[in-house]
Design a protein around this motif. Structure first.
Motif, PDB file in Angstrom:
ATOM      1  N   UNK A   3       0.990  -1.262  -0.003  1.00 42.92           N
ATOM      2  CA  UNK A   3       0.090   0.094   0.002  1.00 42.92           C
ATOM      3  C   UNK A   3       0.871   1.322   0.007  1.00 42.92           C
ATOM      4  N   UNK A   4       0.496   2.409  -0.605  1.00 36.98           N
ATOM      5  CA  UNK A   4       1.445   3.528  -0.983  1.00 36.98           C
ATOM      6  C   UNK A   4       0.614   4.758  -0.853  1.00 36.98           C
ATOM      7  N   UNK A   5       1.335   5.709  -0.234  1.00 39.75           N
ATOM      8  CA  UNK A   5       0.690   7.039   0.114  1.00 39.75           C
ATOM      9  C   UNK A   5       1.642   7.988  -0.802  1.00 39.75           C
ATOM     10  N   UNK A   6       0.933   8.704  -1.790  1.00 36.82           N
ATOM     11  CA  UNK A   6       1.593   9.845  -2.580  1.00 36.82           C
ATOM     12  C   UNK A   6       1.207  11.282  -2.129  1.00 36.82           C
ATOM     13  N   UNK A   7       1.974  12.298  -1.811  1.00 37.34           N
ATOM     14  CA  UNK A   7       1.656  13.478  -1.287  1.00 37.34           C
ATOM     15  C   UNK A   7       2.484  14.689  -1.611  1.00 37.34           C
ATOM     16  N   UNK A   8       2.186  15.711  -1.262  1.00 36.46           N
ATOM     17  CA  UNK A   8       3.156  16.884  -1.617  1.00 36.46           C
ATOM     18  C   UNK A   8       3.613  17.580  -0.276  1.00 36.46           C
ATOM     19  N   UNK A   9       4.741  17.905  -0.232  1.00 34.67           N
ATOM     20  CA  UNK A   9       5.175  18.692   0.947  1.00 34.67           C
ATOM     21  C   UNK A   9       5.664  20.207   0.347  1.00 34.67           C
ATOM     22  N   UNK A  10       5.340  21.201   1.014  1.00 35.36           N
ATOM     23  CA  UNK A  10       5.504  22.442   0.738  1.00 35.36           C
ATOM     24  C   UNK A  10       7.026  22.866   0.918  1.00 35.36           C
ATOM     25  N   UNK A 127      11.319  15.740  -7.076  1.00 34.51           N
ATOM     26  CA  UNK A 127      11.193  17.159  -7.383  1.00 34.51           C
ATOM     27  C   UNK A 127      10.365  16.938  -8.905  1.00 34.51           C
ATOM     28  N   UNK A 128       9.183  17.662  -8.484  1.00 29.54           N
ATOM     29  CA  UNK A 128       8.309  17.881  -9.579  1.00 29.54           C
ATOM     30  C   UNK A 128       8.631  19.049 -10.463  1.00 29.54           C
ATOM     31  N   UNK A 129       8.564  18.689 -11.678  1.00 26.86           N
ATOM     32  CA  UNK A 129       9.111  19.736 -12.879  1.00 26.86           C
ATOM     33  C   UNK A 129       8.176  19.761 -14.131  1.00 26.86           C
ATOM     34  N   UNK A 130       7.957  20.943 -14.275  1.00 25.99           N
ATOM     35  CA  UNK A 130       7.320  20.994 -15.759  1.00 25.99           C
ATOM     36  C   UNK A 130       8.470  21.948 -16.541  1.00 25.99           C
ATOM     37  N   UNK A 131       8.616  21.407 -17.753  1.00 30.22           N
ATOM     38  CA  UNK A 131       9.802  22.052 -18.549  1.00 30.22           C
ATOM     39  C   UNK A 131      11.140  22.040 -17.728  1.00 30.22           C
ATOM     40  N   UNK A 212      -3.055   8.503  -7.342  1.00 29.97           N
ATOM     41  CA  UNK A 212      -2.461   9.469  -6.673  1.00 29.97           C
ATOM     42  C   UNK A 212      -1.587  10.518  -7.239  1.00 29.97           C
ATOM     43  N   UNK A 213      -0.724   9.996  -8.016  1.00 27.91           N
ATOM     44  CA  UNK A 213       0.230  11.022  -8.670  1.00 27.91           C
ATOM     45  C   UNK A 213      -0.664  11.949  -9.611  1.00 27.91           C
ATOM     46  N   UNK A 214      -1.360  11.218 -10.458  1.00 26.31           N
ATOM     47  CA  UNK A 214      -2.363  11.980 -11.200  1.00 26.31           C
ATOM     48  C   UNK A 214      -2.828  13.306 -10.536  1.00 26.31           C
ATOM     49  N   UNK A 215      -3.448  12.946  -9.261  1.00 26.14           N
ATOM     50  CA  UNK A 215      -4.040  13.938  -8.724  1.00 26.14           C
ATOM     51  C   UNK A 215      -2.976  14.887  -8.087  1.00 26.14           C
ATOM     52  N   UNK A 216      -1.951  14.553  -7.585  1.00 26.17           N
ATOM     53  CA  UNK A 216      -0.918  15.556  -7.111  1.00 26.17           C
ATOM     54  C   UNK A 216      -0.400  16.451  -8.252  1.00 26.17           C
ATOM     55  N   UNK A 217      -0.106  16.009  -9.518  1.00 29.61           N
ATOM     56  CA  UNK A 217       0.452  16.607 -10.649  1.00 29.61           C
ATOM     57  C   UNK A 217      -0.842  17.745 -11.032  1.00 29.61           C
ATOM     58  N   UNK A 218      -2.129  17.201 -11.068  1.00 28.90           N
ATOM     59  CA  UNK A 218      -3.069  18.240 -11.479  1.00 28.90           C
ATOM     60  C   UNK A 218      -3.206  19.428 -10.392  1.00 28.90           C
ATOM     61  N   UNK A 219      -2.994  19.107  -8.953  1.00 30.04           N
ATOM     62  CA  UNK A 219      -2.990  20.072  -8.105  1.00 30.04           C
ATOM     63  C   UNK A 219      -1.675  20.996  -8.178  1.00 30.04           C
ATOM     64  N   UNK A 220      -0.547  20.416  -8.417  1.00 34.36           N
ATOM     65  CA  UNK A 220       0.568  21.449  -8.746  1.00 34.36           C
ATOM     66  C   UNK A 220       0.498  22.347 -10.005  1.00 34.36           C
ATOM     67  N   UNK A 221      -0.289  21.636 -10.959  1.00 31.24           N
ATOM     68  CA  UNK A 221      -0.462  22.457 -12.245  1.00 31.24           C
ATOM     69  C   UNK A 221      -1.290  23.621 -11.864  1.00 31.24           C
ATOM     70  N   UNK A 222      -2.349  23.638 -10.946  1.00 34.24           N
ATOM     71  CA  UNK A 222      -3.158  24.837 -10.727  1.00 34.24           C
ATOM     72  C   UNK A 222      -2.747  25.700  -9.524  1.00 34.24           C
ATOM     73  N   UNK A 223      -1.675  25.243  -9.011  1.00 31.23           N
ATOM     74  CA  UNK A 223      -1.438  26.099  -7.814  1.00 31.23           C
ATOM     75  C   UNK A 223      -0.564  27.553  -8.439  1.00 31.23           C
TER      76      UNK A 223
END
Length: 232
Positions: A3-10, A127-131, A212-223
């Motif tokens: 079982x896995x948990x994926x989350x974001x840390x500020x 580290x989450x990156x876009x470009x 969970x990664x999809x939800x995290x990536x979408x959250x970061x895109x919108x921030x």
């Protein structure tokens, strides 16, 4: 995989993304965690071609994702829909379907970083990156705590001749996951992932991690790029 948990840390106050990742890594290493190579998860967004859309309706989005833990697989997820697991040739199929799905290349997002092993837990700091831009920090924690086939942590006394395996029932080990995450994430320990709510007593799967990664990536895109209270 268990079982896995994926989350974001500020990002920590006064620190960069990379410095915050290094801070988390030092906390893990102080606990006794060992580096176990690297990992990567990427996501490309496709939308239905305009020619297929009905006037007045919003086109559907599909996310095509890859995970280095599963190098021979490709994951296709629809918003609020199922997760399709296919082989790596699915990318070639998407090229042939360009008349139906168009790749929004500017929206490609990925998380890459280091894997750590600590006792019965696998941790991935990414580290989450876009470009070229770093957009955030992902933390993936996987429980590899062994349960007997009856899902008893200490064993049921009747399964001694059967190999124990990592727990795959989310509700059986969430408290263990949460307790471990608190040891290095502190007040930023996440709540139970929404995907767990639909699992009940069914087995956890790699597709649940990708959701969970999809939800995290979408959250970061919108921030918005505004100051956020980070870890200290």
């Amino acid at each position: 995989m268990g079982v896995t948990c994926v989350s974001q840390v500020p990002v920590a106050e006064g620190k960069s993304v990379q410095q915050t990742v290094e801070l988390l890594a030092r906390r893990l290493e102080a606990l006794g965690a060992d580096k176990q190579g690297t990992f990567g998860v990427d996501c490309e967004t496709y939308h239905t071609a305009a020619a297929l859309g009905t006037q007045g309706q919003t086109g559907k989005l599909m996310y095509v994702m890859h995970n280095t833990e599963y190098p021979l697989s490709c994951f296709a997820l629809f918003e609020n829909g199922p997760c399709l697991v296919a082989d790596a040739n699915f990318d070639t199929l998407m090229v042939k379907l360009k008349g139906f799905f168009q790749n929004a290349k500017a929206n490609k997002i990925e998380s890459r970083g280091t894997r750590y092993q600590y006792c019965d837990f696998l941790v991935k700091l990414g580290t989450v990156t876009m470009g070229p831009s770093a957009r955030g920090i992902s933390v993936e924690v996987c429980s590899q705590v062994e349960f007997c086939p009856c899902h008893q942590l200490q064993g049921c006394g009747m399964c001694s001749q059967v190999e124990y395996c990592p727990c795959v029932i989310a509700n059986d080990c969430w408290n263990l996951l949460m307790e471990f995450m608190q040891s290095f994430m502190g007040s930023h320990t996440p709540g139970i992932p929404s995907v767990f709510g639909s699992k009940h007593d069914s087995a956890y799967s790699p597709g649940d991690t990708m959701v969970q990664y999809m939800e995290l990536f979408n959250k970061i895109r919108k921030q918005q790029q505004v100051p956020v209270a980070g870890i200290r």
